[in-house]
Design an enzyme around this catalytic site. Structure first.
Site, mmCIF file in Angstrom:
data_model
loop_
_atom_site.group_PDB
_atom_site.id
_atom_site.type_symbol
_atom_site.label_atom_id
_atom_site.label_comp_id
_atom_site.label_asym_id
_atom_site.label_seq_id
_atom_site.Cartn_x
_atom_site.Cartn_y
_atom_site.Cartn_z
ATOM 1 N N TYR A 160 1.925 27.884 -52.321
ATOM 2 C CA TYR A 160 2.679 27.896 -51.055
ATOM 3 C C TYR A 160 2.295 29.139 -50.275
ATOM 4 O O TYR A 160 2.220 30.234 -50.852
ATOM 5 C CB TYR A 160 4.193 27.909 -51.322
ATOM 6 C CG TYR A 160 4.833 26.641 -50.798
ATOM 7 C CD1 TYR A 160 4.795 26.362 -49.436
ATOM 8 C CD2 TYR A 160 5.434 25.728 -51.645
ATOM 9 C CE1 TYR A 160 5.344 25.185 -48.949
ATOM 10 C CE2 TYR A 160 5.977 24.558 -51.162
ATOM 11 C CZ TYR A 160 5.923 24.289 -49.811
ATOM 12 O OH TYR A 160 6.448 23.133 -49.317
ATOM 13 N N GLU A 197 3.435 29.706 -46.596
ATOM 14 C CA GLU A 197 3.984 29.617 -45.232
ATOM 15 C C GLU A 197 3.752 30.926 -44.506
ATOM 16 O O GLU A 197 3.942 32.008 -45.061
ATOM 17 C CB GLU A 197 5.484 29.325 -45.289
ATOM 18 C CG GLU A 197 5.782 27.877 -45.612
ATOM 19 C CD GLU A 197 7.282 27.601 -45.698
ATOM 20 O OE1 GLU A 197 8.080 28.555 -45.614
ATOM 21 O OE2 GLU A 197 7.631 26.425 -45.855
ATOM 22 N N ASP A 240 -10.947 17.925 -26.774
ATOM 23 C CA ASP A 240 -10.819 17.413 -28.143
ATOM 24 C C ASP A 240 -12.218 17.022 -28.604
ATOM 25 O O ASP A 240 -12.755 15.994 -28.195
ATOM 26 C CB ASP A 240 -9.863 16.216 -28.150
ATOM 27 C CG ASP A 240 -9.722 15.600 -29.541
ATOM 28 O OD1 ASP A 240 -10.546 15.911 -30.427
ATOM 29 O OD2 ASP A 240 -8.784 14.797 -29.732
ATOM 30 N N THR A 267 -11.102 17.668 -35.475
ATOM 31 C CA THR A 267 -10.924 17.360 -36.888
ATOM 32 C C THR A 267 -12.086 18.041 -37.599
ATOM 33 O O THR A 267 -13.085 18.396 -36.981
ATOM 34 C CB THR A 267 -10.993 15.846 -37.163
ATOM 35 O OG1 THR A 267 -12.205 15.342 -36.609
ATOM 36 C CG2 THR A 267 -9.823 15.116 -36.536
ATOM 37 N N LYS A 276 -15.301 14.777 -39.544
ATOM 38 C CA LYS A 276 -16.212 13.783 -38.952
ATOM 39 C C LYS A 276 -17.632 14.373 -39.000
ATOM 40 O O LYS A 276 -18.118 14.656 -40.084
ATOM 41 C CB LYS A 276 -15.743 13.424 -37.555
ATOM 42 C CG LYS A 276 -14.341 12.789 -37.564
ATOM 43 C CD LYS A 276 -13.956 12.270 -36.207
ATOM 44 C CE LYS A 276 -12.676 11.487 -36.232
ATOM 45 N NZ LYS A 276 -11.461 12.297 -36.188
ATOM 46 N N ARG A 327 -10.674 16.534 -44.849
ATOM 47 C CA ARG A 327 -9.822 15.983 -43.787
ATOM 48 C C ARG A 327 -8.866 17.061 -43.299
ATOM 49 O O ARG A 327 -8.141 17.662 -44.090
ATOM 50 C CB ARG A 327 -8.967 14.821 -44.326
ATOM 51 C CG ARG A 327 -9.704 13.772 -45.099
ATOM 52 C CD ARG A 327 -8.876 12.505 -45.209
ATOM 53 N NE ARG A 327 -8.909 11.848 -43.921
ATOM 54 C CZ ARG A 327 -9.990 11.213 -43.439
ATOM 55 N NH1 ARG A 327 -11.087 11.131 -44.146
ATOM 56 N NH2 ARG A 327 -9.967 10.647 -42.262
#
Ligand code: PLP
Length: 417
Positions: A53, A55, A199, A225, A228, A234
């Site tokens: 974790y 955060e 984008d 992203t 691709k 991902r």
């Protein structure tokens, strides 16, 4: 806790994983938004960083024990900023869609007008489609491509922008095969006082390799992203001008997400290191050469390609001349071991579940080592299936030819047993 081999502990999952490796080996995958990551990226994704974790941001975490993930996140940010020449980068978005949403939430108010490329002309759901939160929270307007050229008509974009006065213009697409003139978009955004979001999800790898103009030096926000053409795990990235850095970071955490996926961020770091290698530039150049060879071959076999060709990694094939739908083509090609997706073409009269086109992309076949001659052979396979769409015999023949071609370009062989 399970120990030992997956196939002993959980044969059902093991079997699905093995079958997926077989599928990725034996099929020709032409889905323009997919790629095959390196073994290195794959192993980092399955690393101990999935346990942590974290955060917050490096050195400002809400958990102890973050010294190693901090190093990884800092490295990822540094590499991403360097490659794309950006002032700031947030590497935590879980996906391209959440990266876009974070940008909207940072500078827009509900009800603000946004202007993006129509889904039916190649835009993405997250650019204001009615079924997506972006089209529900904001007032969406669209631009498209010209009926004559199949290309974005920047004068038309300007005319619409002046008419609807959007707070944000979104440049970028999921199914557009030509260079996007981000500078023209910036001029239009400046004229109407709109933010520009570029984008670059589909073309990030080409941009990283210097083979497509990079919007990062001038756009207010750039999202992508990482899975691709960039060939990483991902996930998403947000680049922005320094003046928006704090606000973007706050929107991602605590605004929109909890803990970052540190195993994925580590995978992004490795993919970005790969993107800095000379081989990566050569790979991206080959992706384009393969797409152009495939488009030329399909045209010589009688197909119409939207806009007449491609400058990037994909093309939209207009199947109306063949008298078949995108859905029929996708299904028949799928049975022959060629995986791609049906896609609406601009001004399509067929519904989205049927479509008159298919989208064809070359990132994966190029990752496997295929060159222009192979791309032409693949175009021949497509043509043969589409000419004999009802013949199971032809489909079986092509499937055998596809498998035998794929055997020359093996991938993930250690995952096949
Ligand atoms: N933006 C564009 C242009 C895309 O093509 C896509 C995905 O196909 C996305 C954003 C969304 O990415 P994700 O599927 O990671 O949410």
């Amino acid at each position: 806790m399970s120990t030992g081999l997956l196939r002993d502990f959980d044969p059902e999952v093991a079997d699905a994983l093995r079958e997926e490796a077989v599928r990725e080996n034996e099929q020709i995958i032409l889905i323009a938004s997919e790629n095959y990551v390196s073994d290195t990226v794959l192993s980092v994704q399955g690393s101990v960083m999935t346990n942590k974790y974290a955060e917050g941001y490096p050195s400002k975490r809400y958990y102890g024990g973050c010294e190693n993930v901090d190093r990884v996140e800092e490295l990822t940010v540094r590499r991403a900023k360097e490659i794309f020449g950006a002032e700031h980068c947030n590497v935590q978005p879980h996906s391209g869609t959440s990266a876009n949403l974070a940008v909207y939430l940072t500078v827009l108010k509900p009800g603000d007008a946004i202007l993006g490329m129509a889904l039916s002309h190649g835009g993405h759901l997250s650019h204001g489609a009615g079924v997506n939160i972006s089209g529900q929270l904001y007032q969406p307007h669209t631009y498209g491509v010209s009926r004559e050229t199949g290309r974005i008509d920047y004068d038309e974009v300007r005319r619409i922008a002046h008419a609807v006065r959007p707070k944000m213009i979104i440049a970028g697409a999921s199914a557009y095969s030509r260079i996007i003139d981000f500078e023209a978009f910036q001029e239009i955004a400046d004229e109407v006082g709109a933010y520009l979001l570029a984008d670059i999800a589909h073309i990030a790898g080409l941009i990283a390799a210097g083979l497509h103009p990079n919007p990062a030096p001038y756009a207010d926000f750039v999202t992508t992203t990482t899975h691709k053409t960039l060939r990483g795990p991902r996930g998403g990235l947000i680049f922005c001008k320094g003046k928006y850095a704090k606000a973007i970071d706050r929107t991602i955490f605590p605004g929109l997400q909890g803990g970052p996926m540190m195993h994925t961020i580590a995978g992004k770091a490795v993919a970005l290191r790969e993107a800095k290698m000379p081989e990566f530039r050569e790979y991206q150049a080959q992706v384009i050469r393969n797409a152009q060879a495939m488009a030329d071959e399909l045209i010589s076999l009688g197909d119409a390609i939207v806009s007449g060709g491609t400058d990037n990694h994909l093309m939209l094939v207009d199947l109306r001349g063949r008298g078949i739908t995108g859905d029929q083509a996708e299904k028949a090609l799928g049975r022959a071991g060629i995986s791609l997706n049906k896609n609406v073409i601009p001004f399509d009269e067929a519904p989205p579940a049927v479509t008159s086109g298919i989208r064809v992309g070359t990132p994966i076949i190029t990752t496997r080592g295929m060159k222009e001659d192979d791309a032409r052979i693949v175009a021949g396979f497509i043509d043969r299936v589409l000419r004999h769409i009802d013949s199971e015999e032809v489909i079986r023949e092509v499937q055998e030819a596809v498998r035998s071609h794929c055997r020359r370009f093996p991938v993930y062989t250690d995952r096949l047993d």
